[in-house]
Motif scaffolding. Structure first.
Motif, mmCIF file in Angstrom:
data_model
loop_
_atom_site.group_PDB
_atom_site.id
_atom_site.type_symbol
_atom_site.label_atom_id
_atom_site.label_comp_id
_atom_site.label_asym_id
_atom_site.label_seq_id
_atom_site.Cartn_x
_atom_site.Cartn_y
_atom_site.Cartn_z
ATOM 1 N N TYR A 1 0.831 -1.208 0.000
ATOM 2 C CA TYR A 1 0.000 0.000 0.000
ATOM 3 C C TYR A 1 0.870 1.265 0.000
ATOM 4 C CZ TYR A 1 -3.096 3.676 1.587
ATOM 5 O OH TYR A 1 -3.771 4.859 1.698
ATOM 6 N N ILE A 2 1.901 1.277 0.831
ATOM 7 C CA ILE A 2 2.807 2.435 0.915
ATOM 8 C C ILE A 2 3.446 2.698 -0.443
ATOM 9 C CG2 ILE A 2 5.023 3.217 1.875
ATOM 10 C CD1 ILE A 2 4.167 1.712 4.482
ATOM 11 N N ILE A 3 3.931 1.643 -1.079
ATOM 12 C CA ILE A 3 4.607 1.786 -2.368
ATOM 13 C C ILE A 3 3.623 2.187 -3.458
ATOM 14 C CG2 ILE A 3 5.961 0.558 -4.116
ATOM 15 C CD1 ILE A 3 7.384 1.121 -1.363
ATOM 16 N N LYS A 4 2.433 1.615 -3.439
ATOM 17 C CA LYS A 4 1.441 1.876 -4.491
ATOM 18 C C LYS A 4 0.996 3.334 -4.534
ATOM 19 C CE LYS A 4 -1.833 0.680 -7.493
ATOM 20 N NZ LYS A 4 -1.852 1.690 -8.478
ATOM 21 N N LYS A 5 0.990 4.007 -3.390
ATOM 22 C CA LYS A 5 0.507 5.390 -3.384
ATOM 23 C C LYS A 5 1.589 6.410 -3.781
ATOM 24 C CE LYS A 5 1.102 6.192 1.564
ATOM 25 N NZ LYS A 5 0.474 6.590 2.799
ATOM 26 N N LEU A 6 2.796 5.964 -4.066
ATOM 27 C CA LEU A 6 3.868 6.876 -4.490
ATOM 28 C C LEU A 6 3.635 7.346 -5.922
ATOM 29 C CD1 LEU A 6 6.989 4.991 -3.100
ATOM 30 C CD2 LEU A 6 5.952 7.073 -2.195
ATOM 31 N N PRO A 7 4.014 8.588 -6.216
ATOM 32 C CA PRO A 7 3.860 9.094 -7.592
ATOM 33 C C PRO A 7 4.696 8.257 -8.567
ATOM 34 C CG PRO A 7 4.588 10.842 -6.094
ATOM 35 C CD PRO A 7 4.590 9.569 -5.320
ATOM 36 N N GLY A 8 4.109 7.916 -9.687
ATOM 37 C CA GLY A 8 4.819 7.153 -10.711
ATOM 38 C C GLY A 8 4.678 5.649 -10.588
ATOM 39 N N VAL A 9 4.177 5.168 -9.459
ATOM 40 C CA VAL A 9 3.995 3.722 -9.290
ATOM 41 C C VAL A 9 2.575 3.374 -9.718
ATOM 42 C CG1 VAL A 9 3.947 1.794 -7.661
ATOM 43 C CG2 VAL A 9 5.691 3.571 -7.436
ATOM 44 N N LYS A 10 2.474 2.521 -10.734
ATOM 45 C CA LYS A 10 1.171 2.131 -11.260
ATOM 46 C C LYS A 10 0.687 0.810 -10.665
ATOM 47 C CE LYS A 10 2.243 4.431 -15.574
ATOM 48 N NZ LYS A 10 2.670 4.250 -16.944
ATOM 49 N N LYS A 11 1.622 -0.099 -10.439
ATOM 50 C CA LYS A 11 1.296 -1.411 -9.873
ATOM 51 C C LYS A 11 2.338 -1.772 -8.830
ATOM 52 C CE LYS A 11 -0.757 -3.227 -14.087
ATOM 53 N NZ LYS A 11 -0.664 -4.252 -15.121
ATOM 54 N N SER A 12 1.903 -2.560 -7.864
ATOM 55 C CA SER A 12 2.809 -2.985 -6.798
ATOM 56 C C SER A 12 2.596 -4.473 -6.531
ATOM 57 C CB SER A 12 2.520 -2.162 -5.536
ATOM 58 O OG SER A 12 3.317 -2.574 -4.481
ATOM 59 N N TYR A 13 3.662 -5.248 -6.687
ATOM 60 C CA TYR A 13 3.594 -6.691 -6.473
ATOM 61 C C TYR A 13 4.438 -7.089 -5.265
ATOM 62 C CZ TYR A 13 1.651 -6.864 -11.162
ATOM 63 O OH TYR A 13 0.856 -6.676 -12.262
ATOM 64 N N SER A 14 3.926 -8.059 -4.524
ATOM 65 C CA SER A 14 4.655 -8.517 -3.340
ATOM 66 C C SER A 14 4.797 -10.029 -3.318
ATOM 67 C CB SER A 14 3.924 -8.057 -2.071
ATOM 68 O OG SER A 14 2.611 -8.584 -2.044
ATOM 69 N N ASN A 15 4.686 -10.672 -4.466
ATOM 70 C CA ASN A 15 4.732 -12.129 -4.483
ATOM 71 C C ASN A 15 6.116 -12.699 -4.191
ATOM 72 O OD1 ASN A 15 5.520 -11.051 -6.949
ATOM 73 N ND2 ASN A 15 4.823 -12.807 -8.127
ATOM 74 N N ARG A 16 7.110 -11.849 -4.074
ATOM 75 C CA ARG A 16 8.461 -12.319 -3.734
ATOM 76 C C ARG A 16 8.789 -12.133 -2.258
ATOM 77 N NH1 ARG A 16 11.877 -10.090 -8.908
ATOM 78 N NH2 ARG A 16 10.841 -11.401 -10.447
#
Length: 105
Positions: free
Chosen positions: A80-95
């Protein structure tokens, strides 16, 4: 008889061609500025909970989290923190692996 032999050859050739068709697409180059911003946001907002997670952001705005987290909710928070940053369209955490599981036995 010839039909089954021909079908076998066709299937064998199709099976050999499949790995080439499914080859991984080249990854987009890493966006160093966005990655640095994401790392800083993760460290400042998660503190000790985010210390074992790393993040990279590519030029397409795709962020990938990896590493370790204590609980699944920590992974969700980091994403959630990463996804709300400007320029980030998608955020994956499967790793990201967790030390605790939500599964009950």
């Amino acid at each position: 008889m010839k039909t089954s032999y021909l079908a076998t050859i066709v299937l064998a050739l199709a099976a050999l061609a499949t790995p080439a068709a499914n080859a991984a697409k080249p990854k987009a180059p890493v966006d160093e500025a966005a990655t640095a911003s994401a790392k800083q946001a993760l460290a400042s907002e998660m503190g000790e909970l985010g210390k074992d997670m790393t993040v990279t952001v590519d030029k397409n705005g795709v962020a990938t989290l990896s590493g370790w987290a204590k609980e699944p909710k920590d992974v969700d928070k980091a994403r959630y923190i990463i996804k709300k940053l400007p320029g980030v369209k998608k955020s994956y955490s499967n790793r990201v692996k967790t030390l605790e599981s939500t599964n009950e036995y």
